[in-house]
Scaffold this motif. Structure first.
Motif: not given
Length: 301
Positions: A65-78
């Motif tokens: 999920w590294d690419g997913t985390v990089a994409h989402l982390k500014a707007h979600y707590r993962l």
């Protein structure tokens, strides 16, 4: 400023940077849950915003999920899981006995202990876990995103499969996998993964994760998956859900037939939206990261 003063100032800056890095590393370190001895997964929390739990698939690392985390982390707590026993994670309580159902119960315990109501995103076996969680604990999940998983994996081997007909085959596979030499196991899995992801570098990476996995955890998880049939239950899953499924035309897949297959498997699920990811195999987030992230953005709205 004297040279000694400059040196002292730079030393202080360096210490401050090092300290900040250590604190940051600790804040993002994977934490075993519920504890080291009885670990079912470790979890890393990143970002801020609405809560999202990400569950990787069979023998896959949280790094899936590294690419997913990089994409989402500014707007979600993962909350990113690494299942105990997969990809070098200590096996904890997954070193013996059943794996999948107890891990789902541990995810439920984590959600309740932290007072969450997350979106749950699961890939493959992680998607199956998401379905199991939504079935058993509907209060836990605000939305479910299923990344190429089926209500019953047995149909991959036989379209007419039932738990009763599959169980002997699943037991044989489990015993065979547990008895394999490390070299034979890695060779077999490399061949399998060559049909599941497009880039050779990703085949190697995924095969390494499988080779680093606890063999019992791997074999038992595969067995658990093959004898878990959720088809009778999906009609009762009321959680809003999105299925992201791949179509690899270059590998001979027909988009219409593929859509029809997934629709037939999920026909009874009342609140499911299906989204096709083109030119992708099973690991959609690795094969088509831009299309996958765009589909996730839409699913999370």
């Amino acid at each position: 400023m004297t040279q000694s003063a400059k040196s002292a100032a730079w030393f202080a800056v360096a210490v401050g940077i090092a300290t900040a890095c250590v604190i940051a590393a600790k804040s993002h370190a994977a934490t075993p849950f519920p504890d080291t001895e009885s670990e079912r997964f470790s979890i890393t929390v990143t970002g801020s915003g609405p809560d999202v739990i990400l569950i990787p698939g069979l023998a896959s690392s949280a790094a899936t999920w590294d690419g997913t985390v990089a994409h989402l982390k500014a707007h979600y707590r993962l909350h990113v899981l690494n299942i105990a026993g997969f990809a070098g994670e200590p096996a904890g309580a997954n070193a013996a006995g059943e794996v999948v159902a107890p891990t789902v119960e541990a995810i439920d315990a984590y959600i309740k202990a932290n007072h969450l109501k997350p979106v749950v995103i699961g890939h493959s076996l992680g998607g199956t876990m998401g379905l199991m969680l939504a079935k058993a604990h509907p209060e836990d999940v605000s939305k479910l995103v299923i990344v190429d998983a089926l209500p019953y994996a047995g149909v991959i081997f036989n379209p007419a499969a039932t738990v009763e007909t599959t169980q002997p085959f699943a037991a044989m596979m489990k015993s065979k996998i547990e008895a394999m030499s490390d070299e034979t196991f890695k060779t077999q899995e490399t061949g399998t993964l060559g049909r599941m992801v497009t880039a050779p570098a990703n085949v190697t990476r995924l095969a390494d994760w499988r080779a680093q996995s606890n063999r019992h955890t791997f074999a038992q998880s595969l067995y658990d998956d093959m004898v878990t049939d959720l088809r009778p239950d999906v009609a009762n899953i009321r959680t809003p859900s999105v299925l992201l499924f791949p179509v690899d035309v270059a590998d001979g897949q027909d988009a219409t037939a593929t859509m029809a297959f997934y629709k037939s498997q999920y026909a009874a699920m009342p609140h499911l939206t299906m989204v096709e990811i083109d030119n992708s195999r099973h690991f959609e987030m690795l094969d088509q990261p831009e299309a996958f992230n765009a589909a996730l953005d839409a699913a999370l709205q």
